[in-house]
Design a protein around this motif. Structure first.
Motif, PDB file in Angstrom:
ATOM      1  N   LEU A 140       0.815  -1.217   0.000  1.00  0.00           N
ATOM      2  CA  LEU A 140       0.000   0.000   0.000  1.00  0.00           C
ATOM      3  C   LEU A 140       0.850   1.270   0.000  1.00  0.00           C
ATOM      4  CD1 LEU A 140      -2.650  -1.061   2.672  1.00  0.00           C
ATOM      5  CD2 LEU A 140      -3.094  -0.732   0.236  1.00  0.00           C
ATOM      6  N   GLY A 141       2.180   1.079   0.063  1.00  0.00           N
ATOM      7  CA  GLY A 141       3.060   2.253   0.109  1.00  0.00           C
ATOM      8  C   GLY A 141       3.247   2.798   1.516  1.00  0.00           C
ATOM      9  N   PHE A 142       2.892   1.997   2.533  1.00  0.00           N
ATOM     10  CA  PHE A 142       3.038   2.433   3.924  1.00  0.00           C
ATOM     11  C   PHE A 142       4.117   1.612   4.632  1.00  0.00           C
ATOM     12  CE2 PHE A 142      -1.892   2.697   3.689  1.00  0.00           C
ATOM     13  CZ  PHE A 142      -1.838   3.860   2.947  1.00  0.00           C
ATOM     14  N   ALA A 143       5.079   1.086   3.881  1.00  0.00           N
ATOM     15  CA  ALA A 143       6.081   0.194   4.478  1.00  0.00           C
ATOM     16  C   ALA A 143       6.768   0.864   5.655  1.00  0.00           C
ATOM     17  CB  ALA A 143       7.111  -0.196   3.436  1.00  0.00           C
ATOM     18  N   LEU A 144       6.958   0.100   6.708  1.00  0.00           N
ATOM     19  CA  LEU A 144       7.683   0.619   7.871  1.00  0.00           C
ATOM     20  C   LEU A 144       9.174   0.507   7.618  1.00  0.00           C
ATOM     21  CD1 LEU A 144       5.506  -1.053  10.641  1.00  0.00           C
ATOM     22  CD2 LEU A 144       5.704   1.407  10.199  1.00  0.00           C
ATOM     23  N   ASP A 145       9.906   1.542   8.017  1.00  0.00           N
ATOM     24  CA  ASP A 145      11.364   1.476   7.907  1.00  0.00           C
ATOM     25  C   ASP A 145      11.913   0.878   9.198  1.00  0.00           C
ATOM     26  OD1 ASP A 145      14.087   1.836   7.603  1.00  0.00           O
ATOM     27  OD2 ASP A 145      13.826   3.694   6.460  1.00  0.00           O
ATOM     28  N   PHE A 146      12.454  -0.353   9.079  1.00  0.00           N
ATOM     29  CA  PHE A 146      12.985  -1.042  10.248  1.00  0.00           C
ATOM     30  C   PHE A 146      14.495  -0.822  10.395  1.00  0.00           C
ATOM     31  CE2 PHE A 146       9.157  -3.605   9.337  1.00  0.00           C
ATOM     32  CZ  PHE A 146       8.576  -3.620  10.602  1.00  0.00           C
ATOM     33  N   GLU A 147      15.075  -0.012   9.530  1.00  0.00           N
ATOM     34  CA  GLU A 147      16.529   0.133   9.545  1.00  0.00           C
ATOM     35  C   GLU A 147      17.027   1.527   9.896  1.00  0.00           C
ATOM     36  OE1 GLU A 147      17.160  -1.687   5.579  1.00  0.00           O
ATOM     37  OE2 GLU A 147      18.373  -3.117   6.731  1.00  0.00           O
ATOM     38  N   ARG A 148      16.290   2.542   9.453  1.00  0.00           N
ATOM     39  CA  ARG A 148      16.765   3.918   9.645  1.00  0.00           C
ATOM     40  C   ARG A 148      15.729   4.751  10.366  1.00  0.00           C
ATOM     41  NH1 ARG A 148      20.763   5.411   6.038  1.00  0.00           N
ATOM     42  NH2 ARG A 148      21.317   3.744   4.608  1.00  0.00           N
ATOM     43  N   CYS A 149      16.225   5.746  11.086  1.00  0.00           N
ATOM     44  CA  CYS A 149      15.334   6.709  11.730  1.00  0.00           C
ATOM     45  C   CYS A 149      14.575   7.487  10.645  1.00  0.00           C
ATOM     46  CB  CYS A 149      16.144   7.668  12.592  1.00  0.00           C
ATOM     47  SG  CYS A 149      15.161   9.032  13.250  1.00  0.00           S
ATOM     48  N   ASP A 184      13.667  -5.391  19.599  1.00  0.00           N
ATOM     49  CA  ASP A 184      15.059  -5.826  19.686  1.00  0.00           C
ATOM     50  C   ASP A 184      15.570  -6.079  18.263  1.00  0.00           C
ATOM     51  OD1 ASP A 184      14.937  -8.683  18.922  1.00  0.00           O
ATOM     52  OD2 ASP A 184      13.692  -8.865  20.714  1.00  0.00           O
ATOM     53  N   PRO A 185      16.891  -6.101  18.091  1.00  0.00           N
ATOM     54  CA  PRO A 185      17.438  -6.149  16.720  1.00  0.00           C
ATOM     55  C   PRO A 185      17.022  -7.401  15.939  1.00  0.00           C
ATOM     56  CG  PRO A 185      19.181  -6.359  18.373  1.00  0.00           C
ATOM     57  CD  PRO A 185      17.941  -5.982  19.104  1.00  0.00           C
ATOM     58  N   ALA A 186      16.899  -8.533  16.626  1.00  0.00           N
ATOM     59  CA  ALA A 186      16.525  -9.751  15.909  1.00  0.00           C
ATOM     60  C   ALA A 186      15.082  -9.664  15.412  1.00  0.00           C
ATOM     61  CB  ALA A 186      16.722 -10.970  16.812  1.00  0.00           C
ATOM     62  N   ALA A 187      14.189  -9.152  16.262  1.00  0.00           N
ATOM     63  CA  ALA A 187      12.784  -9.021  15.860  1.00  0.00           C
ATOM     64  C   ALA A 187      12.659  -8.024  14.711  1.00  0.00           C
ATOM     65  CB  ALA A 187      11.936  -8.573  17.049  1.00  0.00           C
ATOM     66  N   ARG A 188      13.445  -6.963  14.810  1.00  0.00           N
ATOM     67  CA  ARG A 188      13.429  -5.942  13.753  1.00  0.00           C
ATOM     68  C   ARG A 188      13.810  -6.551  12.411  1.00  0.00           C
ATOM     69  NH1 ARG A 188      17.244  -2.240  16.007  1.00  0.00           N
ATOM     70  NH2 ARG A 188      18.616  -2.466  14.225  1.00  0.00           N
ATOM     71  N   ASP A 189      14.817  -7.384  12.440  1.00  0.00           N
ATOM     72  CA  ASP A 189      15.272  -8.030  11.210  1.00  0.00           C
ATOM     73  C   ASP A 189      14.223  -9.017  10.686  1.00  0.00           C
ATOM     74  OD1 ASP A 189      17.380  -8.529   9.237  1.00  0.00           O
ATOM     75  OD2 ASP A 189      17.399 -10.554  10.125  1.00  0.00           O
ATOM     76  N   ARG A 190      13.605  -9.769  11.576  1.00  0.00           N
ATOM     77  CA  ARG A 190      12.573 -10.720  11.139  1.00  0.00           C
ATOM     78  C   ARG A 190      11.389  -9.965  10.524  1.00  0.00           C
ATOM     79  NH1 ARG A 190      13.903 -13.092  16.218  1.00  0.00           N
ATOM     80  NH2 ARG A 190      11.999 -12.271  17.173  1.00  0.00           N
ATOM     81  N   MET A 191      11.007  -8.853  11.124  1.00  0.00           N
ATOM     82  CA  MET A 191       9.856  -8.104  10.599  1.00  0.00           C
ATOM     83  C   MET A 191      10.184  -7.468   9.247  1.00  0.00           C
ATOM     84  SD  MET A 191       8.011  -6.535  13.924  1.00  0.00           S
ATOM     85  CE  MET A 191       7.735  -7.597  15.366  1.00  0.00           C
ATOM     86  N   ALA A 210       3.934  -7.420  15.999  1.00  0.00           N
ATOM     87  CA  ALA A 210       3.816  -7.133  14.562  1.00  0.00           C
ATOM     88  C   ALA A 210       2.389  -6.710  14.219  1.00  0.00           C
ATOM     89  CB  ALA A 210       4.231  -8.352  13.738  1.00  0.00           C
ATOM     90  N   LEU A 211       1.391  -7.382  14.812  1.00  0.00           N
ATOM     91  CA  LEU A 211      -0.001  -7.003  14.548  1.00  0.00           C
ATOM     92  C   LEU A 211      -0.294  -5.594  15.076  1.00  0.00           C
ATOM     93  CD1 LEU A 211      -1.784 -10.401  15.284  1.00  0.00           C
ATOM     94  CD2 LEU A 211      -1.614  -9.257  13.066  1.00  0.00           C
ATOM     95  N   ASP A 212       0.313  -5.249  16.222  1.00  0.00           N
ATOM     96  CA  ASP A 212       0.161  -3.875  16.725  1.00  0.00           C
ATOM     97  C   ASP A 212       0.722  -2.873  15.714  1.00  0.00           C
ATOM     98  OD1 ASP A 212      -1.045  -4.572  19.044  1.00  0.00           O
ATOM     99  OD2 ASP A 212       0.723  -4.338  20.322  1.00  0.00           O
ATOM    100  N   LEU A 213       1.901  -3.172  15.193  1.00  0.00           N
ATOM    101  CA  LEU A 213       2.512  -2.253  14.225  1.00  0.00           C
ATOM    102  C   LEU A 213       1.611  -2.087  13.000  1.00  0.00           C
ATOM    103  CD1 LEU A 213       6.286  -3.352  14.218  1.00  0.00           C
ATOM    104  CD2 LEU A 213       5.288  -1.297  15.233  1.00  0.00           C
ATOM    105  N   VAL A 214       1.088  -3.204  12.515  1.00  0.00           N
ATOM    106  CA  VAL A 214       0.242  -3.152  11.311  1.00  0.00           C
ATOM    107  C   VAL A 214      -1.015  -2.332  11.585  1.00  0.00           C
ATOM    108  CG1 VAL A 214      -1.196  -4.535   9.760  1.00  0.00           C
ATOM    109  CG2 VAL A 214       1.102  -5.342  10.392  1.00  0.00           C
ATOM    110  N   GLU A 215      -1.679  -2.620  12.705  1.00  0.00           N
ATOM    111  CA  GLU A 215      -2.957  -1.939  12.944  1.00  0.00           C
ATOM    112  C   GLU A 215      -2.755  -0.454  13.273  1.00  0.00           C
ATOM    113  OE1 GLU A 215      -5.470  -4.765  15.231  1.00  0.00           O
ATOM    114  OE2 GLU A 215      -6.113  -5.314  13.201  1.00  0.00           O
ATOM    115  N   LEU A 216      -1.671  -0.142  13.968  1.00  0.00           N
ATOM    116  CA  LEU A 216      -1.394   1.283  14.243  1.00  0.00           C
ATOM    117  C   LEU A 216      -1.030   2.021  12.949  1.00  0.00           C
ATOM    118  CD1 LEU A 216       0.564   0.837  17.604  1.00  0.00           C
ATOM    119  CD2 LEU A 216      -1.667   1.955  17.326  1.00  0.00           C
ATOM    120  N   SER A 217      -0.330   1.343  12.049  1.00  0.00           N
ATOM    121  CA  SER A 217      -0.004   1.967  10.751  1.00  0.00           C
ATOM    122  C   SER A 217      -1.264   2.210   9.946  1.00  0.00           C
ATOM    123  CB  SER A 217       0.920   1.066   9.919  1.00  0.00           C
ATOM    124  OG  SER A 217       2.127   0.840  10.588  1.00  0.00           O
TER     125      SER A 217
END
Ligand SMILES: [Zn+2]
Length: 225
Positions: A140-149, A184-191, A210-217
């Motif tokens: 949808l073009g709403f991708a979360l950036d898990f790597e950079r601020c 945590d860094p491992a979860a960030r990488d998995r997501m 992950a579901l929280d992140l999706v629904e809040l987005s």
């Protein structure tokens, strides 16, 4: 089928997610009064083959034919899987753009339902939903950036937890004010890998964050509550 709404005495208005037209609504004449009219096919979760007529200038298509092309009876026989599938359909109902072909959304939802229907691994259905949700954001073009601020562009330090704010689109470093949620860094990488479409990236314990992140987005972008 994303939604069925009764209309007049005997008709239904059906919202469909289609492969070639994206999300559309169609009038199904006589569908309410007689299930024979469309062979009882107008149920969610299965993939249907439909024939739609378009009237110039009208938003509503007319449903001419519908039959079940890919039945998914294991989902419909399992309450957990039905609930997970229902949540995915609710997201599409709100977030999929109207009458715009979205091949990646189509692929993501059909793969989710195929997984839910065939998986015998005992993996929690919610993990499949969480992976679908992250992928949905990307499509949808709403991708979360898990790597950079998302504010200053600084890479998150490898091996360290990072704050993430779904409403702002990803990681927010401490210098930029941080956020309420932490990964945590491992979860960030998995997501991140799940968001890119890897089907078994998440592990037990990732589903709820992950579901929280999706629904809040989705709430921030399209107003889903
Ligand atoms: Zn920053």
């Amino acid at each position: 089928v994303l939604q069925r709404v009764e209309y007049r005495e005997s008709d239904l208005i059906i919202m469909l997610m289609t492969e070639s037209l994206g999300r559309v609504t169609a009038l199904a004449r006589g569908a309410k009064r007689s299930s024979k009219r469309f062979g009882g096919a107008l149920e969610p979760i299965h993939t249907l083959r439909v024939r739609l007529d378009e009237r110039i200038g009208a938003e509503l298509f007319t449903l001419r034919e519908a039959s079940i092309a890919t039945p998914r009876r294991r989902i419909t026989a399992d309450l957990d899987r039905i609930q997970v599938a229902g949540r995915a359909l609710a997201w599409l109902r709100k977030a999929a753009p109207h009458a715009s072909s979205e091949p990646e959304l189509w692929r993501a939802i059909t793969e989710l339902f195929d997984c839910l229907d065939s998986d015998e691994s005992g993996r929690a259905p919610k993990l499949f939903l969480a992976e679908f949700g992250l992928r949905l954001l990307l499509a949808l073009g709403f991708a979360l950036d898990f790597e950079r601020c998302v504010r200053c562009g600084k890479m998150a330090a490898p091996g360290q937890s990072a704050y993430i704010d779904p409403a702002r689109g990803g990681i927010v470093c401490r210098a930029c004010g941080g956020a309420r949620l932490r990964l945590d860094p491992a979860a960030r990488d998995r997501m991140r890998r799940a968001a890119e479409g890897q089907l078994d990236a998440l592990v037990h314990g990732d589903a709820e964050p992950a579901l929280d992140l999706v629904e809040l987005s989705l709430r921030a972008h399209v107003g889903i509550t």
